[in-house]
Design a protein around this motif. Structure first.
Motif, PDB file in Angstrom:
ATOM      1  N   SER A 360       0.829  -1.223   0.000  1.00  0.00           N
ATOM      2  CA  SER A 360       0.000   0.000   0.000  1.00  0.00           C
ATOM      3  C   SER A 360       0.847   1.249   0.000  1.00  0.00           C
ATOM      4  O   SER A 360       0.473   2.248   0.607  1.00  0.00           O
ATOM      5  N   SER A 361       1.988   1.210  -0.629  1.00  0.00           N
ATOM      6  CA  SER A 361       2.830   2.398  -0.602  1.00  0.00           C
ATOM      7  C   SER A 361       3.580   2.572  -1.917  1.00  0.00           C
ATOM      8  O   SER A 361       4.370   1.709  -2.313  1.00  0.00           O
ATOM      9  N   SER A 362       3.329   3.692  -2.590  1.00  0.00           N
ATOM     10  CA  SER A 362       4.055   3.956  -3.834  1.00  0.00           C
ATOM     11  C   SER A 362       5.536   4.137  -3.536  1.00  0.00           C
ATOM     12  O   SER A 362       6.386   3.797  -4.366  1.00  0.00           O
ATOM     13  N   ALA A 438       1.276  11.936   0.765  1.00  0.00           N
ATOM     14  CA  ALA A 438       2.552  11.232   0.852  1.00  0.00           C
ATOM     15  C   ALA A 438       2.350   9.801   0.352  1.00  0.00           C
ATOM     16  O   ALA A 438       1.297   9.210   0.594  1.00  0.00           O
ATOM     17  N   PRO A 439       3.360   9.272  -0.368  1.00  0.00           N
ATOM     18  CA  PRO A 439       3.164   7.950  -0.968  1.00  0.00           C
ATOM     19  C   PRO A 439       3.312   6.789   0.013  1.00  0.00           C
ATOM     20  O   PRO A 439       4.052   5.865  -0.204  1.00  0.00           O
ATOM     21  N   VAL A 440       2.623   6.866   1.103  1.00  0.00           N
ATOM     22  CA  VAL A 440       2.677   5.795   2.120  1.00  0.00           C
ATOM     23  C   VAL A 440       1.256   5.391   2.507  1.00  0.00           C
ATOM     24  O   VAL A 440       0.316   6.118   2.192  1.00  0.00           O
ATOM     25  N   VAL A 443      -2.527   7.670   3.750  1.00  0.00           N
ATOM     26  CA  VAL A 443      -2.507   9.135   3.797  1.00  0.00           C
ATOM     27  C   VAL A 443      -3.649   9.745   2.967  1.00  0.00           C
ATOM     28  O   VAL A 443      -4.178  10.805   3.281  1.00  0.00           O
ATOM     29  N   GLY A 444      -4.050   9.003   1.918  1.00  0.00           N
ATOM     30  CA  GLY A 444      -5.158   9.475   1.087  1.00  0.00           C
ATOM     31  C   GLY A 444      -6.395   9.754   1.931  1.00  0.00           C
ATOM     32  O   GLY A 444      -7.138  10.705   1.677  1.00  0.00           O
ATOM     33  N   LEU A 445      -6.595   8.949   2.946  1.00  0.00           N
ATOM     34  CA  LEU A 445      -7.765   9.105   3.821  1.00  0.00           C
ATOM     35  C   LEU A 445      -7.671  10.403   4.633  1.00  0.00           C
ATOM     36  O   LEU A 445      -8.659  11.111   4.814  1.00  0.00           O
ATOM     37  N   LEU A 472      -9.063  -0.672  -0.007  1.00  0.00           N
ATOM     38  CA  LEU A 472      -9.099   0.310  -1.095  1.00  0.00           C
ATOM     39  C   LEU A 472      -7.734   0.979  -1.264  1.00  0.00           C
ATOM     40  O   LEU A 472      -7.340   1.341  -2.369  1.00  0.00           O
ATOM     41  N   ASP A 473      -7.008   1.119  -0.156  1.00  0.00           N
ATOM     42  CA  ASP A 473      -5.670   1.700  -0.219  1.00  0.00           C
ATOM     43  C   ASP A 473      -4.759   0.798  -1.058  1.00  0.00           C
ATOM     44  O   ASP A 473      -3.987   1.264  -1.913  1.00  0.00           O
ATOM     45  N   MET A 474      -4.891  -0.516  -0.834  1.00  0.00           N
ATOM     46  CA  MET A 474      -4.066  -1.461  -1.587  1.00  0.00           C
ATOM     47  C   MET A 474      -4.371  -1.342  -3.087  1.00  0.00           C
ATOM     48  O   MET A 474      -3.467  -1.337  -3.924  1.00  0.00           O
ATOM     49  N   LEU A 475      -5.650  -1.219  -3.389  1.00  0.00           N
ATOM     50  CA  LEU A 475      -6.036  -1.184  -4.802  1.00  0.00           C
ATOM     51  C   LEU A 475      -5.680   0.157  -5.448  1.00  0.00           C
ATOM     52  O   LEU A 475      -5.216   0.212  -6.585  1.00  0.00           O
ATOM     53  N   ARG A 476      -5.905   1.255  -4.712  1.00  0.00           N
ATOM     54  CA  ARG A 476      -5.619   2.549  -5.353  1.00  0.00           C
ATOM     55  C   ARG A 476      -4.115   2.735  -5.549  1.00  0.00           C
ATOM     56  O   ARG A 476      -3.673   3.416  -6.481  1.00  0.00           O
ATOM     57  N   THR A 477      -3.312   2.110  -4.678  1.00  0.00           N
ATOM     58  CA  THR A 477      -1.861   2.225  -4.843  1.00  0.00           C
ATOM     59  C   THR A 477      -1.411   1.547  -6.148  1.00  0.00           C
ATOM     60  O   THR A 477      -0.500   2.025  -6.825  1.00  0.00           O
TER      61      THR A 477
HETATM   62  N1  ASP Z   1      -1.111   4.450  -0.266  1.00  0.00           N
HETATM   63  C1  ASP Z   1      -1.137   5.383  -1.337  1.00  0.00           C
HETATM   64  C2  ASP Z   1       0.183   5.372  -2.063  1.00  0.00           C
HETATM   65  O1  ASP Z   1       1.203   5.204  -1.467  1.00  0.00           O
HETATM   66  C3  ASP Z   1      -1.468   6.766  -0.871  1.00  0.00           C
HETATM   67  C4  ASP Z   1      -2.866   6.799  -0.349  1.00  0.00           C
HETATM   68  O2  ASP Z   1      -3.802   6.861  -1.173  1.00  0.00           O
HETATM   69  O3  ASP Z   1      -3.076   6.711   0.861  1.00  0.00           O
HETATM   70  O4  ASP Z   1       0.224   5.529  -3.249  1.00  0.00           O
END
Ligand code: ASP
Length: 501
Positions: A360-362, A438-440, A443-445, A472-477
């Motif tokens: 879940s982290s870019s 932040a890509p972790v 954080v999107g939430l 959803l975080d896993m998928l959006r990443t």
């Molecule tokens: N987890 C996402 C990412 O690292 C960021 C997020 O949407 O919380 O790309």
């Protein structure tokens, strides 16, 4: 005897699938609390299970300053609440009172709350080691490759052109992602499809966890100012990606202006350093099947698939949006720019998908993204190392799409009808917020809070979607990193064709 050799990509995939099965087989009992408390100066352990409710009270010299009741099966929220309370009130007495039909158990001075253990949690450290190794490599890799990448673009003109193209593509794809999300949320209307019993169930989430929410404001000027760091070392320690990217670009660009004798020493050194770092990534990836297995087992065990049902339509809307954006938006861009099909592309980048899904982290995925871009997509390092770290930091199509859907979903849930202007505001704010995210994990939430504020949607809504946020975080990443690679491939195509002409 000849050893059976399975390709590493297949091994990683097997790790993922076995991890899902393992997590389902060893779920965490959410109705059990394991903790430590002090009694007469001694630390004791206790386990309480099958309670009907738990009252957590925070006492300051015997007077109650906070009190909250939790229903059964809420171990995860209890732990989050406890940890926050402990941080905010380090010297106060945290008191637990468990109720069930027959009796009441009370404990004073709770010092530690342990998540419930199963086989899936016992192997979790293996996943943590994997994610730590990747994260450890991410920052030095961003710094070295981005400096070398920008310096090797040769002149300020190419630098500016590639930078501008990347920026335009990154922002344009995010706007498209958001438009897809907003239209889908308007069509499917997931927020209107929630039954009263589900509403009651999910509103048990303690929203006061978010008491600080109102202090989180997305101020565009503050955001822009913060990119110009006053201490790059502090930025590195704090993993402030935007600041690191700014420094690296500035440094790389400046190398074009100093005598060649000087710049060569530095670029040669940093190039060698990034070669070593990329080799380290390769070595870490040998451990990926086990790391991925452990990460996924824990997430599935902890979070359970059943929670998805409560917010099914919302989850479906986000997933459908991510799917459409990934297959169609990226598919079209790839077809036009590189003449390849999105499915072939996905096959080549499957490691990046699995790692981004399980971490879940870019940022943690970035080392793998760069490696895949060079090895599988044959994108030259000078482009990959310039475009990808930038993308991992500012380009988050998946996050933007999810934020758009979430904002409209929450508005619908509270019976608000959003005007076109409000929906456009959501799009604008989400584009900015996805740049600032932040890509972790997760954080999107948090950034969603600023978006909700901008259109006056109740912040309590965050509590509603909290339960399903992890999946959803896993998928959006996945979408976030795929977008970075699609843009990198497109830019590579544009500039390699130009250079060959
Ligand atoms: N987890 C996402 C990412 O690292 C960021 C997020 O949407 O919380 O790309």
């Amino acid at each position: 005897m000849k050893r059976l050799k399975i390709d590493i990509h297949i091994q990683i995939l097997i790790g993922l699938l076995l991890g899902i099965i393992f997590g389902l087989l060893f779920p965490i009992n959410q109705n059990k609390v394991t903790f430590e408390y002090t009694y007469q100066g001694k630390t004791q352990n206790a386990i309480v299970s099958n309670y009907d409710s738990l009252n957590i009270t925070i006492l300051q010299q015997n007077s109650i300053i906070l009190s909250k009741v939790f229903k059964q099966n809420s171990q995860k929220t209890i732990i989050t609440y406890f940890e926050k309370s402990k941080k905010d009130n380090p010297d106060n007495n945290i008191h637990f009172k468990f109720y069930n039909k027959k009796n009441i158990h009370e404990y004073n001075n709770i010092v530690k709350l342990e998540p419930q253990k199963t086989l899936a949690t016992i192997i979790k450290p293996l996943g943590t080691i994997f994610i730590n190794l990747l994260t450890m490599l991410a920052i030095p890799l961003v710094l070295t490759t981005l400096i070398v990448g920008s310096a090797s673009l040769g002149d300020t003109k190419t630098f500016g052109k590639i930078g501008a193209t990347a920026l335009v593509l990154y922002i344009a794809t995010t706007v498209v992602a958001l438009a897809i999300g907003v239209v889908l949320a308007d069509l499917i209307k997931p927020g209107l499809a929630i039954s009263q019993s589900t509403k009651d169930l999910i509103s048990l989430t303690p929203v006061d966890l978010l008491t600080n929410a109102s202090s989180i404001k997305f101020d565009i000027f503050e955001f822009l100012t913060s990119i110009f760091t006053k201490n790059i070392f502090a930025s590195m320690v704090g993993a402030e990606m935007l600041q690191i990217v700014f420094f690296a670009l500035f440094f790389g660009l400046t190398l074009l202006f100093v005598p060649k004798a000087d710049s060569e020493i530095i670029t040669n050194f940093l190039n060698a350093l990034s070669n070593v770092l990329i080799k380290m990534v390769e070595l870490v990836m040998k451990f990926a099947p086990i790391g991925v297995f452990a990460l996924i087992s824990f997430t599935i065990a902890d979070f359970g698939i059943s929670i998805l049902q409560t917010l099914l339509l919302y989850v479906i809307t986000v997933v459908l949006g991510l799917f459409i954006h990934t297959i169609f938006t990226y598919g079209i861009i790839l077809k036009i720019a590189t003449k390849t099909s999105i499915f072939k592309f996905i096959k080549k980048i499957q490691d990046v998908w699995i790692v981004s899904f399980s971490t879940s982290s870019s940022a943690a995925t970035l080392p793998v993204t760069i490696e895949t871009a060079e090895k599988k997509l044959k994108i030259p390092r000078k482009i990959a190392s310039f475009v990808l770290p930038l993308g991992a930091t500012i380009n988050m199509d998946g996050t933007g799409l999810y934020q758009g859907v979430a904002a409209i979903f929450i508005a619908q849930f509270y019976g608000m009808d959003l005007s076109i202007v409000q929906q456009l505001t959501i799009i604008l704010m989400a584009v900015l917020a996805s740049i600032g995210t932040a890509p972790v994990p997760g954080v999107g939430l948090i950034m969603l809070i600023g978006i909700l504020q901008s259109v006056g949607v109740p912040l309590e809504g965050i509590g509603i979607i909290l339960g399903v946020d992890r999946i959803l975080d896993m998928l959006r990443t996945i979408t976030n990193v795929t977008g970075d690679l699609v843009v990198a491939s497109t830019i590579n195509q544009i500039y390699s064709t130009k250079n060959n002409e």
